[in-house]
Motif scaffolding. Structure first.
Motif, PDB file in Angstrom:
ATOM      1  N   UNK A 136       3.006  -5.892  15.589  1.00 35.83           N
ATOM      2  CA  UNK A 136       4.284  -5.182  15.588  1.00 35.83           C
ATOM      3  C   UNK A 136       4.657  -4.783  14.173  1.00 35.83           C
ATOM      4  N   UNK A 137       5.451  -3.741  14.096  1.00 37.88           N
ATOM      5  CA  UNK A 137       5.918  -3.191  12.830  1.00 37.88           C
ATOM      6  C   UNK A 137       7.431  -3.061  12.935  1.00 37.88           C
ATOM      7  N   UNK A 138       8.139  -3.523  11.935  1.00 47.17           N
ATOM      8  CA  UNK A 138       9.589  -3.398  11.967  1.00 47.17           C
ATOM      9  C   UNK A 138      10.096  -2.991  10.601  1.00 47.17           C
ATOM     10  N   UNK A 139      11.310  -2.491  10.601  1.00 49.10           N
ATOM     11  CA  UNK A 139      11.937  -2.024   9.373  1.00 49.10           C
ATOM     12  C   UNK A 139      13.246  -2.761   9.177  1.00 49.10           C
ATOM     13  N   UNK A 140      13.445  -3.284   7.982  1.00 47.11           N
ATOM     14  CA  UNK A 140      14.724  -3.873   7.594  1.00 47.11           C
ATOM     15  C   UNK A 140      15.455  -2.859   6.718  1.00 47.11           C
TER      16      UNK A 140
END
Length: 124
Positions: A102-106
């Motif tokens: 998974x890839x997420x952005x903060x």
């Protein structure tokens, strides 16, 4: 009569230039985010996919437990879009089933999408 035709050509030319300035590529926005520049666009069309999950500062999350891998990107600057149209995907979270990745952005600063239209997939 020549002046009238010249004025019409000039007006049409200026309208074309104004239209050309009303678009920006998602790639150009990503480049600015990678340089930690604040982003603020109003009444603009964004072409291409705005994938915020694969920024230059993306890193593997070593605190993540389990079998899956998680990558985190951080938007460290302010981003604001008002009355914009996004023609491509806008991704701040993405999960690949086959790789269990998974890839997420903060977002560390303000992130605002005010009265925007999304023509493709969005994932936040």
């Amino acid at each position: 009569m020549k002046k009238l035709v010249l004025n019409i050509v000039l007006i049409v030319g200026l309208a074309s230039i104004a239209q050309a300035q009303a678009e920006i590529s998602a790639k150009e926005i990503i480049e600015k985010i990678n340089l930690e520049e604040n982003i603020s666009y109003k009444n603009i069309v964004i072409t291409g996919d705005l994938d915020l999950t694969r920024l230059a500062n993306s890193r593997l999350d070593t605190d993540n437990k389990g079998d899956n891998k998680r990558y985190i990107s951080q938007v460290t600057s302010q981003i604001k879009f008002t009355n914009c149209v996004f023609k491509g995907k806008v991704l701040a979270h993405y999960h690949e089933e086959k790789d269990i990745t998974s890839y997420k952005t903060d977002f560390l600063e303000t992130a605002a999408f005010i009265n925007c239209t999304f023509k493709d997939v969005t994932s936040f």
